[in-house]
Design a protein around this motif. Structure first.
Motif, PDB file in Angstrom:
ATOM      1  N   TYR A 191      13.866 -16.419  -5.655  1.00  0.00           N
ATOM      2  CA  TYR A 191      12.756 -17.370  -5.856  1.00  0.00           C
ATOM      3  C   TYR A 191      11.753 -17.272  -4.709  1.00  0.00           C
ATOM      4  O   TYR A 191      10.536 -17.247  -4.945  1.00  0.00           O
ATOM      5  N   TRP A 192      12.250 -17.217  -3.503  1.00  0.00           N
ATOM      6  CA  TRP A 192      11.377 -17.147  -2.327  1.00  0.00           C
ATOM      7  C   TRP A 192      10.510 -15.892  -2.372  1.00  0.00           C
ATOM      8  O   TRP A 192       9.318 -15.929  -2.046  1.00  0.00           O
ATOM      9  N   GLY A 193      11.095 -14.778  -2.797  1.00  0.00           N
ATOM     10  CA  GLY A 193      10.328 -13.547  -2.878  1.00  0.00           C
ATOM     11  C   GLY A 193       9.295 -13.569  -3.988  1.00  0.00           C
ATOM     12  O   GLY A 193       8.156 -13.123  -3.802  1.00  0.00           O
ATOM     13  N   VAL A 194       9.664 -14.112  -5.161  1.00  0.00           N
ATOM     14  CA  VAL A 194       8.743 -14.147  -6.297  1.00  0.00           C
ATOM     15  C   VAL A 194       7.658 -15.188  -6.107  1.00  0.00           C
ATOM     16  O   VAL A 194       6.498 -14.984  -6.500  1.00  0.00           O
ATOM     17  N   PRO A 248      14.689  -6.259  -2.471  1.00  0.00           N
ATOM     18  CA  PRO A 248      13.307  -5.839  -2.767  1.00  0.00           C
ATOM     19  C   PRO A 248      12.328  -6.998  -2.899  1.00  0.00           C
ATOM     20  O   PRO A 248      11.119  -6.799  -2.731  1.00  0.00           O
ATOM     21  N   LEU A 249      12.832  -8.208  -3.194  1.00  0.00           N
ATOM     22  CA  LEU A 249      11.942  -9.343  -3.420  1.00  0.00           C
ATOM     23  C   LEU A 249      11.678 -10.170  -2.169  1.00  0.00           C
ATOM     24  O   LEU A 249      10.631 -10.809  -2.059  1.00  0.00           O
ATOM     25  N   TRP A 250      12.623 -10.176  -1.237  1.00  0.00           N
ATOM     26  CA  TRP A 250      12.418 -11.074  -0.094  1.00  0.00           C
ATOM     27  C   TRP A 250      12.129 -10.367   1.218  1.00  0.00           C
ATOM     28  O   TRP A 250      11.599 -10.981   2.152  1.00  0.00           O
ATOM     29  N   ASN A 251      12.459  -9.059   1.315  1.00  0.00           N
ATOM     30  CA  ASN A 251      12.321  -8.436   2.641  1.00  0.00           C
ATOM     31  C   ASN A 251      10.869  -8.331   3.080  1.00  0.00           C
ATOM     32  O   ASN A 251      10.578  -8.364   4.270  1.00  0.00           O
ATOM     33  N   ALA A 252       9.952  -8.211   2.108  1.00  0.00           N
ATOM     34  CA  ALA A 252       8.533  -8.095   2.494  1.00  0.00           C
ATOM     35  C   ALA A 252       8.036  -9.364   3.168  1.00  0.00           C
ATOM     36  O   ALA A 252       7.163  -9.312   4.052  1.00  0.00           O
ATOM     37  N   ARG A 253       8.554 -10.527   2.782  1.00  0.00           N
ATOM     38  CA  ARG A 253       8.116 -11.778   3.399  1.00  0.00           C
ATOM     39  C   ARG A 253       8.616 -11.918   4.826  1.00  0.00           C
ATOM     40  O   ARG A 253       8.013 -12.623   5.641  1.00  0.00           O
ATOM     41  N   VAL A 254       9.697 -11.231   5.126  1.00  0.00           N
ATOM     42  CA  VAL A 254      10.248 -11.294   6.478  1.00  0.00           C
ATOM     43  C   VAL A 254       9.659 -10.200   7.363  1.00  0.00           C
ATOM     44  O   VAL A 254       9.327 -10.417   8.533  1.00  0.00           O
ATOM     45  N   LEU A 255       9.501  -9.015   6.786  1.00  0.00           N
ATOM     46  CA  LEU A 255       9.101  -7.845   7.567  1.00  0.00           C
ATOM     47  C   LEU A 255       7.644  -7.454   7.368  1.00  0.00           C
ATOM     48  O   LEU A 255       7.201  -6.419   7.878  1.00  0.00           O
TER      49      LEU A 255
END
Length: 513
Positions: A191-194, A248-255
């Motif tokens: 959910y966080w990633g989407v 694949p959905l959440w790592n972009a928000r962290v990195l």
């Protein structure tokens, strides 16, 4: 009642039936155009299913012959059904060839990616990962690369049916905690990633309808031979699986940018393979070869089998092992789970089995074993363990459910313990002398009184052990940690009663694979 009914059916059979029901639902939804007609057709569904099942079963038998191991047809069918739900149905010969190769790779993983006769990875996940790596290796040298997984079991039309099937499987295995420990962080991370590029409603719908969280948790993550041996380890790995699952959905928000994990655009299968590998390192790391030393009658139709392990068995008192007995198998297959009755310090591995006149082919096969015969067992598992320290314990056993307590009493002879022991007849008490030697107070529950009682024993005339009987027979039960072991028809009501009276209770639970 439901647990007792389901307990009569092996978990392999439960999984097969549930997956077949879900397959039937998919065919009905396709016939009524509830599944996208541009992707799903009855011919495509059927052809893909036939290719996967036939290839999987044939490959399983071929590999079994090559390594001289008995193939497990039902396990091969389950793997094929799981793969069917992972890939789009197709009529294209090239894609069908890749799917057939995936099924072969999945079965090969059970015979090649093994350690001391125990497979390390979930076969379906291993087959998919091997195909992804093969596709990466081949690169542009093939015109028709291996297909990508879609995990199409996760779709809005099938959501209710998948959830219902998952509840049946999780109720039977008793692994709700494991599934929830995975599902909650997986859902939150997804959910966080989407939500970063969608509104709240759309993000929630994506989590519920478009991600195979429930299917993954119930049908893939709980595969018993690839789980870590201890419950706490399983829960930690479930959280790790959730992190890899949603990577694949959440790592972009962290990195700040999406970082792929090698060739894996989707990471559902990778999550299983990674956690399987860690679970393998945490466990016995392989099967155990056992040589029968001797057998003895324990009274009535109960017999003890004493085995000598080829190498030391790493175990704790109260744990169990799965025994494999080659024979003309009944519908439950060639494996059963048994609690070890011997102490971890002993040089033998002892189990007790009821062998009635009208018994299963498995029990007949094990009853016919002769000294010197050898069997194979998987690694030791289980969390039916006494608390560390000196906390007093209340032990409640029905029939040969006394075996884990015998192991524990032998290992910790000085523990403050009281045993409530239900047996069919006071004239035949399994492990009577060993329990008397342990010196713990025993409340014997049977319809008839035994000819004599050892010192410190009392008798209660009753047909069955109940929670009320336990509380009346052990006045300080509220100050003890309770452990209940035996047939499901006894364990469930007794444990429920004790918990209602705020007695901390742990039950001995076997999945019956």
């Amino acid at each position: 009642m439901i647990r007792t009914l389901l307990g009569r059916v092996t978990m392999y059979r439960i999984l097969t039936l549930v997956l077949l029901v879900l397959a039937a639902v998919a065919f009905v939804l396709t016939a009524t155009s509830r599944l996208d007609p541009s992707i799903f057709s009855l011919r495509g569904l059927l052809l893909t299913l036939v290719v996967l099942v036939v290839t999987s079963v044939v490959a399983d038998h071929v590999f079994g012959l090559l390594v001289r191991r008995r193939p497990h047809t039902e396990s091969a069918v389950i793997t094929a059904l799981l793969l069917w739900f992972l890939y789009w149905p197709t009529m294209e010969l090239g894609t069908l060839a890749w799917l057939a190769l995936t099924a072969v790779a999945a079965q090969a993983s059970k015979y090649v990616l093994v350690w001391r006769a125990r497979h390390v990875f979930n076969p379906a996940a291993a087959g998919v990962v091997l195909m992804i790596l093969l596709g990466e290796l081949l690169g542009d040298r093939v015109d028709n690369p291996p297909p990508s997984t879609t995990w199409w079991a996760a779709n809005e039309s099938m959501t209710f049916f998948v959830l219902a099937g998952a509840l049946v499987v999780l109720y039977r295995t008793g692994r709700f905690a494991l599934a929830v420990t995975f599902a909650v962080p997986a859902a939150l991370l997804t959910y966080w990633g989407v939500e970063a590029f969608s509104d709240t409603g759309a993000a929630i719908e994506y989590v519920v309808y478009s991600t195979p969280i429930v299917f993954f948790a119930a049908f893939m993550l709980t595969e018993p031979l690839t789980l870590a041996p201890r419950r706490a380890q399983q829960l930690v790995l479930a959280v790790l699986a959730a992190a890899v699952f949603a990577w694949p959905l959440w790592n972009a928000r962290v990195l700040d940018e999406s970082i792929p994990l090698g060739p894996f655009e989707g990471t559902y299968e990778l999550a299983l393979v990674v956690t399987n590998a860690i679970a393998f390192l945490l466990g016995q790391r392989g099967g155990v070869r056992l040589r029968l030393r001797e057998t003895r009658d324990l009274g009535g139709d109960v017999r003890e089998f004493r085995f000598e392990p080829r190498r030391r068995v790493r175990m704790r008192a109260g744990q169990y092992l799965e025994l494999q007995v080659p024979h003309a198998a009944d519908i439950r297959g060639v494996r059963r789970v048994f609690t070890v009755a011997s102490s971890p310090d002993a040089d033998t591995v002892d189990i007790a089995i009821r062998v009635p006149e009208d018994c299963s082919s498995f029990k007949r096969a094990i009853a016919d074993l002769q000294p010197g015969d050898q069997l194979h067992a998987t690694g030791v598992r289980g969390d039916f363990l006494w608390p560390r320290g000196s906390a007093p314990v209340l032990l409640v056993a029905g029939g040969i459910g006394v075996t884990p307590f015998l192991s524990q009493l032998r290992h910790e002879p000085g523990r403050d313990a009281v045993l409530v022991y239900g047996v069919p007849s006071g004239a035949t008490i399994a492990y009577r002398d060993e329990l008397a030697e342990a010196g713990v107070p025993v409340v014997l529950v049977s319809p008839d009184a035994p000819p004599d009682l050892p010192d410190g024993w009392t008798h209660v005339a009753a047909e069955h052990v109940t929670g009320e009987l336990v509380r009346e027979a052990v006045p300080d039960s509220g100050d003890r940690r309770a452990f209940v072991s035996g047939p499901p028809a006894m364990v469930s009501p007794v444990a429920t009663d004790l918990r209602k009276h705020r007695i901390r209770t742990k039950t001995d639970h076997f999945t019956g694979y």
